[in-house]
Enzyme design. Structure first.
Site, PDB file in Angstrom:
ATOM      1  N   ASP A 249      -8.794  -7.683   7.941  1.00 21.38           N
ATOM      2  CA  ASP A 249      -9.885  -6.921   8.553  1.00 21.38           C
ATOM      3  C   ASP A 249     -10.844  -6.329   7.527  1.00 21.38           C
ATOM      4  O   ASP A 249     -12.050  -6.250   7.770  1.00 21.38           O
ATOM      5  CB  ASP A 249      -9.361  -5.854   9.514  1.00 21.38           C
ATOM      6  CG  ASP A 249      -8.273  -4.969   8.929  1.00 21.38           C
ATOM      7  OD1 ASP A 249      -8.046  -4.999   7.700  1.00 21.38           O
ATOM      8  OD2 ASP A 249      -7.623  -4.232   9.707  1.00 21.38           O
ATOM      9  N   THR A 271      -7.610   3.769   9.374  1.00 26.57           N
ATOM     10  CA  THR A 271      -6.225   4.189   9.167  1.00 26.57           C
ATOM     11  C   THR A 271      -5.935   4.299   7.674  1.00 26.57           C
ATOM     12  O   THR A 271      -5.303   5.248   7.206  1.00 26.57           O
ATOM     13  CB  THR A 271      -5.267   3.185   9.830  1.00 26.57           C
ATOM     14  OG1 THR A 271      -5.561   3.117  11.227  1.00 26.57           O
ATOM     15  CG2 THR A 271      -3.822   3.619   9.635  1.00 26.57           C
ATOM     16  N   ASN A 308      -6.228   0.741  -2.408  1.00 27.60           N
ATOM     17  CA  ASN A 308      -5.891   1.442  -1.169  1.00 27.60           C
ATOM     18  C   ASN A 308      -5.802   2.928  -1.463  1.00 27.60           C
ATOM     19  O   ASN A 308      -5.103   3.349  -2.384  1.00 27.60           O
ATOM     20  CB  ASN A 308      -4.529   0.976  -0.632  1.00 27.60           C
ATOM     21  CG  ASN A 308      -4.601  -0.361   0.049  1.00 27.60           C
ATOM     22  OD1 ASN A 308      -5.255  -1.267  -0.425  1.00 27.60           O
ATOM     23  ND2 ASN A 308      -3.918  -0.489   1.164  1.00 27.60           N
TER      24      ASN A 308
END
Length: 491
Positions: A249, A271, A308
């Site tokens: 994604d 998220t 991340n």
């Protein structure tokens, strides 16, 4: 509906995140200046959540796939009602997780979630067989305890099965064809970042079957057409194509970053927060490895050089915990109260692995603050401000390091995804980075998904600059400038 939309049809984007999913219809149109635009219509939304099963954390894939079929049926009905033709379907989801499929196509078990602890238990064993420095020099992949190769290290039996990453598993259920899309393959830890193929040597070193994954397919290529029973269930023609898009994604989201020039950074904020820059080639040196940056494939062979960072999972988990205690907190009110608090409050390391699993997030955040020697008041507004200050500081720290390691200097930060709607987070990010922040689009992932399909169908021409120009012409963006009151400070 434009003449081009009539000829090319409309495009269905199956876009599933770690907490929810949606099926959207994408339509190409014409701008007043004669250029193209793209629009989205949501036809089905559904929740997605980790479930406890047999002592582990899993995804209920069978239920998830039923929601996909419901969404595709809604897409078929909506298109037909408007006299349109559904040209193709594209699928994107989160990365690293997978299902094990046997020769008959049956799932061995419901797929494990990356939030399960089993990956962590396998890290040491994998590193005994494969030196981390060698691993990074080939794959360029950021170390995360839930990367696919560590999850595979926890498997007991891998004979007579194939690994299908979640979007590839959905595509397989729709078409009967087994493929691995390249952008998601690059998140496994078994993908050669330079060659763009599986790292065959690593399979041998880890004792994995060489055919454990299906062959790699690129964004824009056709996976297959619908199986007869799927066509019957959804009301779509059997010749409807499933097109490989940026199935990770974040890859689809970055493809839809509405950048004017190349000197941009991006934050795909949801998220998780994926924070980085776009490069032409990977950075595979030891300094990059020790900084824990990743080199993942993007659409058109680009490299998403990023890390991340913790995301809005922290906020949603706090809301869930407060609601469970009978104190349902409305987000708009929370953000307004948090914005009224002074700058300089306590912060946490938002991407600490301690925050990966669910359960009582507010207390875990307060505990982390106490461990740093500070105090966080037991008020939701204070917890929210701590989360957003920590995310903004993490973004600034990560972007500065990305520029240093890659040699690419940036002048603007694009925030896409759900976090682009969070005005406080956007302003705090501008203040922390000292750069202009451009927020939007919210549905960047679905837009990137649709645009790759549209280009494959011949409805859109050009490379990423042209796709991004089309996004700019189609959505409303908001800019945030650094303020003196929130001037950048060391996190």
């Amino acid at each position: 509906m434009s003449a081009q939309a009539t000829a090319a049809g409309v495009f269905a984007a199956v876009d599933i995140g770690a907490s929810s999913g949606r099926v959207m219809l994408g339509r190409m149109g014409s701008a007043g200046t004669g250029g193209q635009t793209v629009s989205l219509e949501t036809v089905h939304r559904f929740p997605n959540a980790v479930v406890e099963l047999d002592g582990g954390l899993h995804w209920d894939f069978d239920a998830l796939f039923e929601e996909v079929l419901t969404g595709l049926a809604a897409a078929a009905e909506t298109a037909a009602a408007s006299g349109e033709r559904l040209a193709s379907i594209g699928i994107d989801t989160w990365a690293v997780d997978y299902g094990l499929v046997d020769a008959s196509g049956a799932l061995r078990t419901q797929p494990f979630s990356y939030r399960d602890e089993r990956g962590r238990t396998a890290v040491a064993g994998v590193h005994r067989l494969l030196d981390p420095a060698k691993l990074y020099a080939t794959t360029g992949l950021q170390f995360l305890q839930f990367n696919t190769l560590y999850q595979l290290g926890a498997e007991r039996e891998l004979r007579a099965v194939q690994v299908l990453l979640i979007p590839d598993l959905i595509a397989f259920r729709l078409t009967g064809q087994r493929r691995t899309e390249a952008t998601n393959a690059s998140t496994t830890g078994l993908f050669d970042a330079v060659a763009g193929e599986w790292a065959a040597e690593f399979f041998k070193l880890l004792g994995l079957p060489q055919d454990l994954f299906p062959a790699i397919i690129q964004p824009g290529e056709t996976v297959g057409t619908l199986l007869p029973d799927i066509a019957a269930r959804t009301g779509l023609p059997a010749e409807t194509a499933v097109i490989a898009v940026g199935s990770h994604d974040t890859s689809s989201a970055v493809a839809a970053v509405p950048a004017l020039q190349e000197d941009f950074a991006y934050i795909s904020s949801g998220t998780w927060s994926l924070v980085g820059v776009e490069l032409d080639s990977p950075v595979l040196n030891e300094t990059s490895r020790l900084a824990n940056f990743t080199n993942e494939r993007g659409v058109d062979g680009t490299i998403r050089y990023l890390r991340n960072v913790g995301g809005l999972w922290l906020l949603s988990e706090c809301q869930r915990a407060w609601a469970a205690k009978g104190h349902r907190q409305e987000l708009t009110s929370l953000l307004k109260s948090a914005a009224a608090l002074p700058a300089g409050g306590p912060q946490i390391n938002a991407d600490d692995p301690a925050f990966i699993a669910p359960d009582n997030m507010p207390e875990r955040i307060r505990s982390a603050v106490r461990a740093s020697g500070a105090v966080l008041p037991d008020r939701p507004s204070a917890v929210v401000r701590c989360i957003l200050d920590s995310l903004a500081a993490g973004y600034a720290r990560t972007l500065a390091r990305a520029e240093e390691l890659s040699g690419k200097q940036t002048s603007v930060v694009h925030i896409v995804g759900g976090g682009s709607q969070n005005r406080l987070l956007c302003q705090l990010t501008a203040d922390a980075t000292g750069k202009t922040v451009v927020a939007g689009p919210v549905e960047a992932t679905a837009l990137g998904n649709v645009l790759v399909q549209a280009r494959a169908a011949g409805a859109v021409k050009g490379g990423l600059p042209e796709l991004r120009a089309l996004v700019r012409a189609s959505v409303q963006l908001e800019s945030y400038e650094p303020t003196l009151a929130g001037a950048r400070r060391d996190p």
